[in-house]
Scaffold this active site. Structure first.
Site, PDB file in Angstrom:
ATOM      1  N   GLU A  31       0.866  -1.166   0.000  1.00 58.89           N
ATOM      2  CA  GLU A  31       0.000   0.000   0.000  1.00 58.89           C
ATOM      3  C   GLU A  31       0.909   1.224   0.000  1.00 58.89           C
ATOM      4  O   GLU A  31       1.800   1.328   0.855  1.00 58.89           O
ATOM      5  CB  GLU A  31      -0.880   0.004   1.248  1.00 58.89           C
ATOM      6  CG  GLU A  31      -1.871   1.131   1.204  1.00 58.89           C
ATOM      7  CD  GLU A  31      -2.726   1.251   2.456  1.00 58.89           C
ATOM      8  OE1 GLU A  31      -2.688   0.336   3.301  1.00 58.89           O
ATOM      9  OE2 GLU A  31      -3.398   2.283   2.576  1.00 58.89           O
ATOM     10  N   ARG A 258       5.812 -13.166   9.013  1.00 55.54           N
ATOM     11  CA  ARG A 258       6.237 -11.785   8.938  1.00 55.54           C
ATOM     12  C   ARG A 258       7.604 -11.636   9.599  1.00 55.54           C
ATOM     13  O   ARG A 258       7.895 -12.330  10.563  1.00 55.54           O
ATOM     14  CB  ARG A 258       5.220 -11.019   9.769  1.00 55.54           C
ATOM     15  CG  ARG A 258       5.046  -9.598   9.464  1.00 55.54           C
ATOM     16  CD  ARG A 258       3.942  -9.043  10.353  1.00 55.54           C
ATOM     17  NE  ARG A 258       3.900  -7.618  10.130  1.00 55.54           N
ATOM     18  CZ  ARG A 258       3.308  -7.078   9.075  1.00 55.54           C
ATOM     19  NH1 ARG A 258       2.681  -7.827   8.206  1.00 55.54           N
ATOM     20  NH2 ARG A 258       3.339  -5.782   8.900  1.00 55.54           N
ATOM     21  N   LYS A 268       4.328   0.963   9.550  1.00 51.31           N
ATOM     22  CA  LYS A 268       4.455   2.229   8.826  1.00 51.31           C
ATOM     23  C   LYS A 268       3.857   3.378   9.626  1.00 51.31           C
ATOM     24  O   LYS A 268       4.325   4.502   9.531  1.00 51.31           O
ATOM     25  CB  LYS A 268       3.789   2.106   7.453  1.00 51.31           C
ATOM     26  CG  LYS A 268       4.672   1.360   6.464  1.00 51.31           C
ATOM     27  CD  LYS A 268       4.053   1.303   5.089  1.00 51.31           C
ATOM     28  CE  LYS A 268       3.024   0.198   5.023  1.00 51.31           C
ATOM     29  NZ  LYS A 268       2.533  -0.054   3.665  1.00 51.31           N
TER      30      LYS A 268
HETATM   31  P1  ATP Z   1       2.879  -2.173   7.942  1.00 48.86           P
HETATM   32  O1  ATP Z   1       2.120  -2.963   8.941  1.00 48.86           O
HETATM   33  O2  ATP Z   1       4.305  -1.993   8.243  1.00 48.86           O
HETATM   34  O3  ATP Z   1       2.213  -0.914   7.546  1.00 48.86           O
HETATM   35  P2  ATP Z   1       1.752  -3.583   5.785  1.00 48.86           P
HETATM   36  O4  ATP Z   1       1.672  -5.054   5.846  1.00 48.86           O
HETATM   37  O5  ATP Z   1       0.522  -2.819   6.029  1.00 48.86           O
HETATM   38  O6  ATP Z   1       2.944  -3.107   6.682  1.00 48.86           O
HETATM   39  P3  ATP Z   1       1.820  -3.337   2.965  1.00 48.86           P
HETATM   40  O7  ATP Z   1       2.296  -2.179   2.216  1.00 48.86           O
HETATM   41  O8  ATP Z   1       0.386  -3.635   2.944  1.00 48.86           O
HETATM   42  O9  ATP Z   1       2.353  -3.122   4.421  1.00 48.86           O
HETATM   43  O10 ATP Z   1       2.670  -4.631   2.628  1.00 48.86           O
HETATM   44  C1  ATP Z   1       3.146  -4.966   1.358  1.00 48.86           C
HETATM   45  C2  ATP Z   1       3.630  -6.373   1.364  1.00 48.86           C
HETATM   46  O11 ATP Z   1       4.746  -6.479   2.208  1.00 48.86           O
HETATM   47  C3  ATP Z   1       2.581  -7.323   1.868  1.00 48.86           C
HETATM   48  O12 ATP Z   1       2.506  -8.424   1.003  1.00 48.86           O
HETATM   49  C4  ATP Z   1       3.058  -7.719   3.220  1.00 48.86           C
HETATM   50  O13 ATP Z   1       2.720  -9.041   3.471  1.00 48.86           O
HETATM   51  C5  ATP Z   1       4.566  -7.513   3.128  1.00 48.86           C
HETATM   52  N1  ATP Z   1       5.115  -7.144   4.429  1.00 48.86           N
HETATM   53  C6  ATP Z   1       4.860  -6.041   5.144  1.00 48.86           C
HETATM   54  N2  ATP Z   1       5.504  -6.075   6.314  1.00 48.86           N
HETATM   55  C7  ATP Z   1       6.206  -7.230   6.335  1.00 48.86           C
HETATM   56  C8  ATP Z   1       7.088  -7.862   7.268  1.00 48.86           C
HETATM   57  N3  ATP Z   1       7.367  -7.301   8.431  1.00 48.86           N
HETATM   58  N4  ATP Z   1       7.618  -9.050   6.940  1.00 48.86           N
HETATM   59  C9  ATP Z   1       7.338  -9.628   5.765  1.00 48.86           C
HETATM   60  N5  ATP Z   1       6.527  -9.092   4.848  1.00 48.86           N
HETATM   61  C10 ATP Z   1       5.952  -7.911   5.119  1.00 48.86           C
HETATM   62 MG    MG Z   2      -1.226  -2.583   5.137  1.00 49.32          MG
END
Ligand code: ATP
Ligand code: MG
Length: 749
Positions: A31, A258, A268
């Site tokens: 995102e 994760r 984020k």
């Molecule tokens: P955050 O919680 O940090 O905002 P998010 O999961 O909302 O992270 P996205 O931008 O939706 O962030 O994630 C993009 C991709 O990166 C998704 O497929 C997610 O599974 C992966 N991702 C995000 N954080 C991690 C992590 N800590 N470890 C592995 N993969 C991750």
């Molecule tokens: Mg997200």
């Protein structure tokens, strides 16, 4: 790629082998609401890495369905990160917002099928109606609206005729579903906000659960790889695709653990807080765990990819020690970058018996590194050494210069202190010394014994540089937020001195400053007038030591010469276990890591292993299922024993039950403490490998799907996966997939 295959690659290989898909398509779907962080790097490495390894394709898709927080600067940052890590998304970047019209049409289709309805309950009521884990929910009275009314309302929602939250579109699934996500999940909500790409066209925005699976489908994604917290969303994913009857091949969701790193925040939202609160200089502050931050700090893409490779891919969430990441960058730079000398806190030394000047040819690389290259080191009567490399009253074990102990100047001569000069405050302002002409490095015949070599620069030729020393941003191992910030995470030294070649020759952007660490010419602030170097990482893990030895603020810490970065992330006992698990038992490092670091888990594992010699299978179940149970309960209240786990694993190993069924058995065993063998017998869960049972089911599926059979025979071999899936489903997941595969293939050919 790691030597041992991870579970995702096993799935991909099986899907290729069974011709479920002819080409692998993955996607990385962030995102665009923040800069990508090291967790995203893991996801990038997995998705792009799998596509690369199997000659497929990975789409970069901006998952931009939540317009209030999204922005083009984040889109650019995401592209930068993927590119910097060395991956290629091909011709175009995809955006979920490009699919808004198609998603809308799909929603209309669901309404027409009676599978979606406009609900007008308030947010609070929707929550109340949903029920709890133990109680079923109840359906909204609005669910009885006619198809016509739903279509009309939904169109009006789209056209902006209602206020935010007045209505939502929901899937009509099952308000009593055990999986609460399936209790009529929301598909669309009204939001009168501007979208950074779609503009003001839309007053409704699709929810993740609706948009994601369909975007995957539209793009021809085969493996939709996401993190574990989406496990329960998988049912919705499948429901949407199945209910719409989308033509195969269709994507399937797979979850992995994760990445979490200690001393680091990764959400984020929390990172944004640091940026907006001015606690860091921006998203690319070298202390940030963002890709942009690591890049500016001086990390290499290779080191980050190595890290991702080392931590592996598993199904159990675990916390990785930040020192493991630091190890990877050290390990990468160790043999790559030139070694030069820098003095951070200069102390003048006058070598009284030295006349004239000379230039010493000094190699940039140590002997055992195959790289070549050298620079000229000006040597002179007046030099600077590091203030802490001289002590007037040294403690025992101090190996550097003292009034009684000579020291070697790295690449040059041995000097002996003759006199210590102090200023009015009693602070040492200068050392008078003599050098030993026959002690030159490489041709030393002096016979003088020294215990270490220290860095130095010529006073006249040295260049002033600014050095930014970074340390961990957080003091707490599991930081909550700004309250845990390390006040000393940045120290700026304005007047450090480097040997002239560093700024004149620019042999590299990264250097090892001997005995200090690895440094990187700051890509933004570096100018010829003010050269700025960021500390990438120390030569060794200073935190491991800091926690053990209480710091003595008066006396400088005794540094050993040339200690290359050895990391001590585990206790000795844990390390022994880890080594045994990885080396003897050949467990992958993440599983071994999970087990070794948790006494209860390692005990449990060892005990199970003593009843059944199946190291990998037992480890997997202990590191995943048992670990999850233990997280919630204390060890002594577990309802099952290591022996029972061994019995369960034995049934998997022998093919009595499938992995899928094993999970089900485990759940029941964990709740009731019943014997797994008994559960399997009572519930009739034995894996079916008998063709006599499977073949009639295959026949039934074939009769039911004449169109797909025709397509398959006409050459669409991708449909094999469809048939296998249907047959497995027909047996409640009990059939042996390999057997089904063979039988279906035989039947259809
Ligand atoms: P955050 O919680 O940090 O905002 P998010 O999961 O909302 O992270 P996205 O931008 O939706 O962030 O994630 C993009 C991709 O990166 C998704 O497929 C997610 O599974 C992966 N991702 C995000 N954080 C991690 C992590 N800590 N470890 C592995 N993969 C991750
Ligand atoms: Mg997200």
């Amino acid at each position: 790629m790691s030597e041992s295959k991870d579970f995702l690659r096993s799935i991909v290989e099986e899907d290729l082998r069974s011709a479920k898909y002819t080409e692998i398509v993955t996607r990385f779907p962030p995102e665009p609401n923040g800069f990508p962080h090291i967790g995203h790097a893991k996801s990038i490495a997995i998705n792009f890495g799998i596509a690369r390894d199997y000659s497929g394709h990975c789409n970069l898709r901006m998952d931009d369905t939540n317009p209030t927080k999204e922005d083009t600067q984040y889109v650019e940052a995401l592209k930068d990160a993927v590119k910097w890590l060395g991956f290629d998304w091909g011709e175009k970047v995809y955006f979920t917002s490009d699919y808004f019209p198609r998603l809308y049409d799909y929603a209309v289709e669901l309404i027409k099928m009676g599978k979606a309805y406009v609900d007008s309950l308030s947010e609070e009521e929707i929550r109340q109606y949903r029920g709890t884990v133990t109680e079923p929910g109840r359906r909204s009275e609005y669910a009885n609206r006619s198809v016509e009314e739903n279509l009309d309302l939904f169109e009006k929602m789209k056209n902006g005729e209602f206020q935010d939250a007045e209505h939502v579109l929901r899937a009509k699934i099952d308000m009593g579903a055990a999986n609460m996500k399936m209790r009529d999940p929301l598909l669309y909500r009204i939001r009168h906000v501007h979208h950074f790409r779609a503009g003001d066209k839309w007053s409704i925005y699709p929810m993740y659960d609706f948009a994601h699976c369909l975007s995957d489908y539209i793009e021809g994604v085969t493996h939709s790889i996401c993190t574990l917290e989406f496990e329960n969303n998988r049912d919705i994913y499948d429901w949407v695709i199945e209910t719409l009857g989308l033509k195969p091949p269709r994507p399937y969701q797979h979850e992995f653990a994760r990445l979490g790193i200690n001393y680091t925040v990764m959400s984020k939202r929390k990172l944004l807080e640091l940026v907006e609160g001015g606690y860091v200089s921006g998203w690319d502050d070298p202390r940030m765990p963002t890709i942009a931050g690591y890049k500016r700090r001086g990390y290499t893409p290779e080191s980050i990819l190595n890290f991702c490779d080392q931590i592996g891919i598993a199904k159990a969430n675990s916390m990785v020690d930040v020192s493991q990441l630091e190890f990877c960058i050290r390990d990468d730079l160790n043999t790559k970058v030139p070694r030069v000398m820098c003095v951070m806190d200069p102390l003048k030394v006058t070598i009284e018996n030295y006349k004239g000047s000379e230039e010493i040819d000094a190699s940039y690389y140590p002997h055992d590194v195959p790289k070549e290259g050298s620079r000229k080191l000006p040597f002179a009567k007046e030099i600077y050494i590091e203030r802490e490399d001289f002590m007037e009253n040294p403690p025992k074990g101090y190996y550097r210069l003292t009034p009684d102990q000579p020291v070697r100047l790295k690449h040059a001569y041995i000097i002996t202190c003759k006199e210590v000069i102090k200023d009015a405050d009693g602070r040492i302002s200068e050392i008078k010394a003599v050098y030993h002409p026959d002690s030159k490095s490489g041709s030393d015949t002096s016979g003088i014994k020294v215990k270490s070599a220290i860095q130095w620069v010529s006073a006249a030729e040295a260049k002033r540089v600014e050095v930014r020393l970074y340390d961990r941003l957080f003091l707490a191992e599991i930081p909550e937020g700004i309250e845990d910030l390390n006040p000393d995470s940045l120290k700026i030294i304005k007047n450090a001195l480097v040997e002239p070649a560093v700024v004149n020759e620019k042999a590299d952007e990264r250097f090892q400053f001997e005995r200090e660490g690895y440094f990187y010419a700051d890509p933004i602030d570096y100018t010829d007038e003010n050269p700025v170097f960021n500390k990438i990482v120390a030569l060794k893990d200073s935190w491991a030591k800091k926690t053990k030895v209480p710091q003595n603020t008066e006396k400088p810490q005794v540094k050993k010469e040339y200690v290359e970065g050895e990391v001590a992330p585990m206790s000795e006992d844990e390390q022994v276990l880890f080594d045994r698990y990885t080396k003897e038992l050949k467990l992958n490092s993440e599983v071994a890591n999970t087990l070794a670091r948790d006494k209860r888990l390692s005990h449990f594992y060892d005990e199970a292993l003593s009843t059944l010699n199946s190291p990998t299978s037992i480890a997997n179940i202990v590191a995943n299922e048992v670990a999850r149970e233990l997280k919630e309960k204390e060890a002594d209240t577990l309802k099952f024993s290591p022996k029972q786990i061994a019995e369960l694993v034995k049934m998997i190993d022998e093919g009595t039950i499938s992995n899928k069924i094993a999970k089900q058995v485990f759940e029941q065993m964990a709740q009731s403490g019943e014997n797994p063998v008994q559960i399997v017998q009572e519930k009739g869960l034995v894996q079916i490998s008998d063709p006599a049972i499977i073949l009639p089911i295959i026949d039934e599926i074939i009769t039911k799907n004449p169109e797909n059979v025709a397509k398959f025979k006409a050459g669409n071999t991708k449909l094999l996966g469809f048939f296998v899936g249907q047959v497995l489903k027909g047996t409640g997941g009990k059939a042996n997939p390999t057997v089904v595969n063979t039988l279906v293939a035989e039947k259809l050919n």
